[in-house]
Design an enzyme around this catalytic site. Structure first.
Site, PDB file in Angstrom:
ATOM      1  CG  ASP A   1     -21.472 -37.225  19.313  1.00 59.33           C
ATOM      2  OD1 ASP A   1     -21.661 -36.216  20.003  1.00 59.33           O
ATOM      3  OD2 ASP A   1     -22.266 -37.615  18.433  1.00 59.33           O
ATOM      4  NE  ARG A   2     -26.491 -39.752  18.590  1.00 62.03           N
ATOM      5  CZ  ARG A   2     -27.461 -39.427  19.445  1.00 62.03           C
ATOM      6  NH1 ARG A   2     -27.232 -38.543  20.420  1.00 62.03           N
ATOM      7  NH2 ARG A   2     -28.652 -39.987  19.352  1.00 62.03           N
TER       8      ARG A   2
ATOM      9  CD1 TRP B   1     -28.410 -33.592  21.884  1.00 65.33           C
ATOM     10  CD2 TRP B   1     -29.429 -35.248  22.975  1.00 65.33           C
ATOM     11  NE1 TRP B   1     -27.443 -34.377  22.447  1.00 65.33           N
ATOM     12  CE2 TRP B   1     -28.039 -35.393  23.128  1.00 65.33           C
ATOM     13  CE3 TRP B   1     -30.277 -36.168  23.598  1.00 65.33           C
ATOM     14  CZ2 TRP B   1     -27.472 -36.445  23.858  1.00 65.33           C
ATOM     15  CZ3 TRP B   1     -29.711 -37.200  24.324  1.00 65.33           C
ATOM     16  CH2 TRP B   1     -28.329 -37.337  24.444  1.00 65.33           C
TER      17      TRP B   1
ATOM     18  CE1 TYR C   1     -28.750 -36.245  18.764  1.00 60.89           C
ATOM     19  CE2 TYR C   1     -28.361 -36.607  16.426  1.00 60.89           C
ATOM     20  CZ  TYR C   1     -27.902 -36.230  17.676  1.00 60.89           C
ATOM     21  OH  TYR C   1     -26.597 -35.846  17.838  1.00 60.89           O
TER      22      TYR C   1
ATOM     23  CG  HIS D   1     -18.313 -32.447  20.589  1.00 61.63           C
ATOM     24  ND1 HIS D   1     -18.498 -33.287  21.677  1.00 61.63           N
ATOM     25  CD2 HIS D   1     -19.098 -32.954  19.593  1.00 61.63           C
ATOM     26  CE1 HIS D   1     -19.364 -34.242  21.358  1.00 61.63           C
ATOM     27  NE2 HIS D   1     -19.740 -34.062  20.102  1.00 61.63           N
TER      28      HIS D   1
END
Length: 283
Positions: A106-107, A152, A210, A272
């Site tokens: 992910d990030r 997001w 974000y 996820h």
């Protein structure tokens, strides 16, 4: 959960951030970076196994876990993936590693992607877990995906709109997010850790993350794309078959446009959070 690992804090070259991490094992170094809204604890079923053959570093990104969460700058650059990547380069150098493998979720995978572009001499290989490259995702995102992945754009709203709306509701937010994007396979111990770390300071750091994605990272990625800069180290792409990431995107389609040496592409039988939902496959 990390028997034999040492917990440390290492200051970075940015004056506003020290990184919290655990390190264990021996051998070639591998850096593991967590995603949103996790902490490095997400690697607890993977890291001890890797430590049989590697020196494993599990580090929290700035704004997450027990790493520092500085106030975002007006231009959000102190939460860009370039800054996050530099934090971790600083950490690995402090531990004595000039070159290392990196895997991110992910990030963390977005920070690792930027690291592989900005520091090709340091990154021996790159494993991406559960992302579509930021540039591709924003260029090709449909409204249906945006509606599902509203976070997001919610967290990218100007300070301090998201922070104030979630103030006092941090535990509700994090439990809701895991229920929406996961399979409910977190242990009570790991969930308690994620709830502990979901503070107002974390919500601010995450929001700045974000905000930087849209205002700093995307323009930077577009410049690299147009200049033909690509990840050149050996690259592994992993995605989850039940994830929102694959709802309207294909990792197999997107990644060859951004990496020139893809050694493997693997679908994981989970949602996820594969490190905790499919740890054997992910390992």
């Amino acid at each position: 959960m990390f028997e034999g690992f040492r917990q440390m804090r290492i200051p970075t070259s940015g004056p506003d951030c020290s990184v919290d991490l655990r390190v264990g094992g021996a051998g070639p170094a591998v850096l593991l970076l967590q995603g949103n809204p996790l902490t490095h604890v997400t690697w607890h079923l993977i890291a001890p196994r890797l430590a049989d053959r590697y020196t494993v570093v599990c580090a929290d990104l700035r704004g997450y876990g027990d790493s520092d969460k500085p106030r975002g700058l007006p231009d959000h650059t102190n939460y860009s993936f370039r800054r996050m990547a530099q934090d971790q380069i600083d950490v690995m150098k402090a531990l004595g590693f000039e070159r290392f493998h990196v895997a991110g979720h992910d990030r963390g995978a977005r920070a690792a992607h930027r690291m592989a572009l900005d520091h090709p001499g340091a990154v021996r290989s790159f494993a991406s877990i559960e992302i579509i490259p930021t540039h591709w995702q924003l260029e090709h995102m449909k409204w249906t995906y945006a509606a599902h992945s509203y976070h997001w754009f919610f967290f990218a709203q100007p300070y301090d709109f998201p922070e104030r709306l979630l103030e006092g509701k941090e535990e509700y937010y994090i439990r809701r997010k895991f229920a929406k994007q996961g399979e409910g396979k977190f242990s009570e111990e790991t969930m308690a850790e994620y709830v502990r770390c979901c503070t107002p300071e974390h919500i601010h750091g995450m929001s700045e993350d974000y905000r930087a994605t849209l205002s700093v990272d995307y323009p930077m990625d577009k410049v690299d794309w147009e200049a033909g800069r690509r990840v050149t180290c050996p690259t592994l792409i992993m995605w989850a078959e039940k994830s929102h990431t694959q709802r309207e995107f294909s990792a197999q389609e997107a990644w060859p446009h951004y990496a020139t040496d893809i050694r493997g592409s693997h679908k994981l039988a989970c949602a996820h959070y594969p490190m905790e939902e499919a740890p054997d496959e992910t390992y």
